[in-house]
Design a protein around this motif. Structure first.
Motif, PDB file in Angstrom:
ATOM      1  N   PRO A 267       0.807  -1.226   0.000  1.00 21.48           N
ATOM      2  CA  PRO A 267       0.000   0.000   0.000  1.00 21.48           C
ATOM      3  C   PRO A 267       0.839   1.274   0.000  1.00 21.48           C
ATOM      4  O   PRO A 267       0.516   2.238  -0.698  1.00 21.48           O
ATOM      5  CB  PRO A 267      -0.826  -0.129   1.285  1.00 21.48           C
ATOM      6  N   ALA A 268       1.932   1.285   0.781  1.00 16.75           N
ATOM      7  CA  ALA A 268       2.804   2.461   0.785  1.00 16.75           C
ATOM      8  C   ALA A 268       3.461   2.645  -0.572  1.00 16.75           C
ATOM      9  O   ALA A 268       3.550   3.761  -1.099  1.00 16.75           O
ATOM     10  CB  ALA A 268       3.857   2.329   1.881  1.00 16.75           C
ATOM     11  N   ALA A 269       3.920   1.540  -1.163  1.00 18.34           N
ATOM     12  CA  ALA A 269       4.534   1.621  -2.488  1.00 18.34           C
ATOM     13  C   ALA A 269       3.518   2.054  -3.538  1.00 18.34           C
ATOM     14  O   ALA A 269       3.832   2.831  -4.445  1.00 18.34           O
ATOM     15  CB  ALA A 269       5.136   0.264  -2.862  1.00 18.34           C
ATOM     16  N   THR A 270       2.273   1.573  -3.403  1.00 16.01           N
ATOM     17  CA  THR A 270       1.220   1.975  -4.337  1.00 16.01           C
ATOM     18  C   THR A 270       0.915   3.464  -4.201  1.00 16.01           C
ATOM     19  O   THR A 270       0.701   4.167  -5.201  1.00 16.01           O
ATOM     20  CB  THR A 270      -0.057   1.161  -4.082  1.00 16.01           C
ATOM     21  N   ALA A 271       0.888   3.964  -2.958  1.00 20.92           N
ATOM     22  CA  ALA A 271       0.635   5.391  -2.739  1.00 20.92           C
ATOM     23  C   ALA A 271       1.732   6.241  -3.376  1.00 20.92           C
ATOM     24  O   ALA A 271       1.459   7.282  -3.991  1.00 20.92           O
ATOM     25  CB  ALA A 271       0.546   5.678  -1.242  1.00 20.92           C
ATOM     26  N   LEU A 272       2.980   5.798  -3.248  1.00 18.71           N
ATOM     27  CA  LEU A 272       4.086   6.530  -3.867  1.00 18.71           C
ATOM     28  C   LEU A 272       4.000   6.481  -5.390  1.00 18.71           C
ATOM     29  O   LEU A 272       4.272   7.475  -6.078  1.00 18.71           O
ATOM     30  CB  LEU A 272       5.421   5.961  -3.387  1.00 18.71           C
ATOM     31  N   ALA A 273       3.590   5.306  -5.923  1.00 14.70           N
ATOM     32  CA  ALA A 273       3.439   5.188  -7.374  1.00 14.70           C
ATOM     33  C   ALA A 273       2.315   6.088  -7.877  1.00 14.70           C
ATOM     34  O   ALA A 273       2.438   6.722  -8.934  1.00 14.70           O
ATOM     35  CB  ALA A 273       3.169   3.733  -7.747  1.00 14.70           C
ATOM     36  N   ALA A 274       1.214   6.152  -7.112  1.00 14.84           N
ATOM     37  CA  ALA A 274       0.103   7.021  -7.500  1.00 14.84           C
ATOM     38  C   ALA A 274       0.517   8.487  -7.450  1.00 14.84           C
ATOM     39  O   ALA A 274       0.088   9.295  -8.268  1.00 14.84           O
ATOM     40  CB  ALA A 274      -1.090   6.772  -6.576  1.00 14.84           C
ATOM     41  N   TRP A 275       1.372   8.842  -6.490  1.00 15.37           N
ATOM     42  CA  TRP A 275       1.893  10.208  -6.418  1.00 15.37           C
ATOM     43  C   TRP A 275       2.787  10.517  -7.616  1.00 15.37           C
ATOM     44  O   TRP A 275       2.697  11.593  -8.222  1.00 15.37           O
ATOM     45  CB  TRP A 275       2.667  10.384  -5.120  1.00 15.37           C
ATOM     46  N   ALA A 276       3.623   9.525  -7.990  1.00 21.90           N
ATOM     47  CA  ALA A 276       4.576   9.755  -9.074  1.00 21.90           C
ATOM     48  C   ALA A 276       3.904   9.784 -10.451  1.00 21.90           C
ATOM     49  O   ALA A 276       4.268  10.592 -11.312  1.00 21.90           O
ATOM     50  CB  ALA A 276       5.664   8.675  -9.046  1.00 21.90           C
ATOM     51  N   PHE A 277       2.918   8.896 -10.656  1.00 24.52           N
ATOM     52  CA  PHE A 277       2.361   8.740 -11.993  1.00 24.52           C
ATOM     53  C   PHE A 277       0.953   9.309 -12.152  1.00 24.52           C
ATOM     54  O   PHE A 277       0.525   9.590 -13.274  1.00 24.52           O
ATOM     55  CB  PHE A 277       2.348   7.257 -12.377  1.00 24.52           C
ATOM     56  N   LEU A 278       0.228   9.461 -11.046  1.00 27.76           N
ATOM     57  CA  LEU A 278      -1.155   9.934 -11.134  1.00 27.76           C
ATOM     58  C   LEU A 278      -1.371  11.271 -10.451  1.00 27.76           C
ATOM     59  O   LEU A 278      -2.498  11.734 -10.312  1.00 27.76           O
ATOM     60  CB  LEU A 278      -2.104   8.884 -10.520  1.00 27.76           C
ATOM     61  N   ASP A 279      -0.272  11.888  -9.977  1.00 27.85           N
ATOM     62  CA  ASP A 279      -0.343  13.205  -9.336  1.00 27.85           C
ATOM     63  C   ASP A 279      -1.216  13.224  -8.083  1.00 27.85           C
ATOM     64  O   ASP A 279      -1.806  14.257  -7.736  1.00 27.85           O
ATOM     65  CB  ASP A 279      -0.854  14.274 -10.319  1.00 27.85           C
ATOM     66  N   GLU A 280      -1.327  12.083  -7.388  1.00 23.02           N
ATOM     67  CA  GLU A 280      -2.045  12.078  -6.114  1.00 23.02           C
ATOM     68  C   GLU A 280      -1.154  12.716  -5.045  1.00 23.02           C
ATOM     69  O   GLU A 280       0.067  12.578  -5.063  1.00 23.02           O
ATOM     70  CB  GLU A 280      -2.417  10.649  -5.701  1.00 23.02           C
ATOM     71  N   SER A 281      -1.780  13.407  -4.099  1.00 24.13           N
ATOM     72  CA  SER A 281      -1.010  14.111  -3.082  1.00 24.13           C
ATOM     73  C   SER A 281      -0.521  13.158  -1.996  1.00 24.13           C
ATOM     74  O   SER A 281      -1.149  12.135  -1.719  1.00 24.13           O
ATOM     75  CB  SER A 281      -1.878  15.206  -2.439  1.00 24.13           C
ATOM     76  N   LEU A 282       0.618  13.527  -1.396  1.00 24.36           N
ATOM     77  CA  LEU A 282       1.140  12.788  -0.250  1.00 24.36           C
ATOM     78  C   LEU A 282       0.566  13.409   1.030  1.00 24.36           C
ATOM     79  O   LEU A 282       0.157  14.561   1.041  1.00 24.36           O
ATOM     80  CB  LEU A 282       2.663  12.846  -0.225  1.00 24.36           C
ATOM     81  N   HIS A 283       0.559  12.656   2.114  1.00 23.88           N
ATOM     82  CA  HIS A 283      -0.047  13.124   3.353  1.00 23.88           C
ATOM     83  C   HIS A 283       0.713  12.535   4.529  1.00 23.88           C
ATOM     84  O   HIS A 283       1.503  11.609   4.386  1.00 23.88           O
ATOM     85  CB  HIS A 283      -1.528  12.727   3.414  1.00 23.88           C
ATOM     86  N   TRP A 284       0.450  13.093   5.720  1.00 29.77           N
ATOM     87  CA  TRP A 284       1.202  12.655   6.901  1.00 29.77           C
ATOM     88  C   TRP A 284       0.924  11.209   7.250  1.00 29.77           C
ATOM     89  O   TRP A 284       1.765  10.515   7.833  1.00 29.77           O
ATOM     90  CB  TRP A 284       0.896  13.561   8.083  1.00 29.77           C
ATOM     91  N   GLU A 285      -0.284  10.709   6.898  1.00 32.40           N
ATOM     92  CA  GLU A 285      -0.598   9.312   7.205  1.00 32.40           C
ATOM     93  C   GLU A 285       0.322   8.349   6.459  1.00 32.40           C
ATOM     94  O   GLU A 285       0.568   7.236   6.917  1.00 32.40           O
ATOM     95  CB  GLU A 285      -2.060   9.001   6.851  1.00 32.40           C
ATOM     96  N   LEU A 286       0.829   8.776   5.298  1.00 29.24           N
ATOM     97  CA  LEU A 286       1.758   7.920   4.559  1.00 29.24           C
ATOM     98  C   LEU A 286       3.033   7.702   5.369  1.00 29.24           C
ATOM     99  O   LEU A 286       3.542   6.585   5.465  1.00 29.24           O
ATOM    100  CB  LEU A 286       2.083   8.549   3.204  1.00 29.24           C
ATOM    101  N   ALA A 287       3.549   8.797   5.983  1.00 25.33           N
ATOM    102  CA  ALA A 287       4.766   8.683   6.786  1.00 25.33           C
ATOM    103  C   ALA A 287       4.531   7.822   8.024  1.00 25.33           C
ATOM    104  O   ALA A 287       5.324   6.922   8.337  1.00 25.33           O
ATOM    105  CB  ALA A 287       5.256  10.073   7.179  1.00 25.33           C
ATOM    106  N   LEU A 288       3.409   8.073   8.745  1.00 23.77           N
ATOM    107  CA  LEU A 288       3.132   7.309   9.962  1.00 23.77           C
ATOM    108  C   LEU A 288       2.818   5.855   9.640  1.00 23.77           C
ATOM    109  O   LEU A 288       3.375   4.937  10.258  1.00 23.77           O
ATOM    110  CB  LEU A 288       1.962   7.949  10.718  1.00 23.77           C
ATOM    111  N   GLY A 289       1.912   5.648   8.688  1.00 22.71           N
ATOM    112  CA  GLY A 289       1.547   4.274   8.335  1.00 22.71           C
ATOM    113  C   GLY A 289       2.726   3.513   7.779  1.00 22.71           C
ATOM    114  O   GLY A 289       2.961   2.341   8.133  1.00 22.71           O
TER     115      GLY A 289
END
Length: 315
Positions: A267-289
């Motif tokens: 899930p963390a890797a998917t969130a980073l991929a979505a940020w890199a390729f789909l312009d989804e924003s990063l959030h503090w929950e990504l760092a904590l989770g």
């Protein structure tokens, strides 16, 4: 030298853990792209068509690998029953249910449900007597699961409208993946990751062949965009060949629970991929989770390896 009992890793037989972790890290990165590729392909093609073409691609690749690699092409007669079970679970059951569920639900829901995999594999390994209870391993698995929940809540899991039908299909796919992982451990340990993966995925492809007249749809696939066709190639070669080989390589070296816990990094890797390729924003929950998941993975990997209890038969 004889093979170690399935599920037992002895000091003399253990591979350098750095190599195993590197393989699993690459596997996680490839698998993170699976959610994105699957969603992209299914914007133009039905889930059944995507699954069929995915397995046709990987089936051809594994057939060539078996033909070009020295050694037995077919599994021994004693292994056929296990190979058939793994082909069924890893192919038609897992993938058909996963893609059908994903088309009705969300990638966030799918990632959360797949985060249950390590716990399922751990419990199954305990029931089968292939691992022993470890407080540290249990704590690590639960910590990683909490990290996944935190991460996905930050991505809007609570408001994601995934249907209960889709989630149930994905949950059943998770059960099939747990079986594929726990039952694949002995096969990979005995015959090596290449043959174990190639045999099971070739059987999985063969089981899909009766669907060709109904869901092949070559005209629709040919008319699909380059991105959709590229997604199918990614699913067929990167996910079904490279990632599966890396998964079984790790299973052949360390206990199944230690391999399965790495799926919680997806899930963390998917969130980073979505940020890199789909312009989804990063959030503090990504760092904590993500931090909680890493702590959970670390706890699980540092749990002492305990061989299962030896059963002495009298009489």
């Amino acid at each position: 030298m004889g093979a170690s009992p399935a599920g037992v890793v002895t000091p003399g037989s253990a591979a350098p853990l750095g190599r195993v972790y590197a393989a699993l890290t690459v596997q996680v990165l490839i698998s993170a792209g699976t959610y994105l590729a699957a969603k992209r392909a299914m914007t133009e093609l039905s889930p059944f068509t995507v699954v069929l073409w995915r397995f046709l691609v990987c089936g051809v690749a594994f057939t060539l690998l078996l033909a070009l690699t020295p050694g037995p092409t077919l599994p021994p007669r004693t292994a056929w029953k296990r190979v058939a079970l793994l082909g069924l679970m890893g192919g038609p059951v897992n993938q058909t249910l996963f893609f059908s569920g994903l088309s009705r639900s969300t990638a966030a829901h799918a990632a959360l449900l797949y985060a249950l995999t390590p716990m399922g594999v751990y419990v199954a390994s305990l029931v089968l007597g292939r691992e022993r209870v470890s407080t540290r391993a249990t704590a690590g698995i639960l910590t990683a699961l909490v990290g996944v929940v935190v991460l996905l809540l930050g991505r809007g899991l609570a408001s994601a409208q995934g249907s209960i039908q889709g989630d149930l299909l994905i949950l059943t796919a998770v059960v099939a993946w747990v079986i594929y992982t726990t039952e694949g451990k002995p096969l990979a340990s005995e015959h090596g990751p290449l043959r174990a993966t190639a045999w099971t995925m070739t059987v999985a492809t063969a089981l899909q062949l009766p669907l060709i007249p109904f869901v092949l749809k070559p005209g629709e696939v040919w008319a699909a965009s380059f991105a959709a066709k590229g997604s199918i190639v990614y699913l067929g070669l990167m996910t079904s060949v490279v990632a599966y080989l890396l998964w079984y390589y790790a299973l052949s070296k360390v206990p199944a629970s230690r391999v399965a816990i790495f799926s919680n990094l997806q899930p963390a890797a998917t969130a980073l991929a979505a940020w890199a390729f789909l312009d989804e924003s990063l959030h503090w929950e990504l760092a904590l989770g993500g931090a909680l998941v890493l702590v959970g993975v670390r706890l699980t990997q540092r749990a002492p390896l305990k061989p299962p209890p030896v059963v002495v038969r009298v009489g």
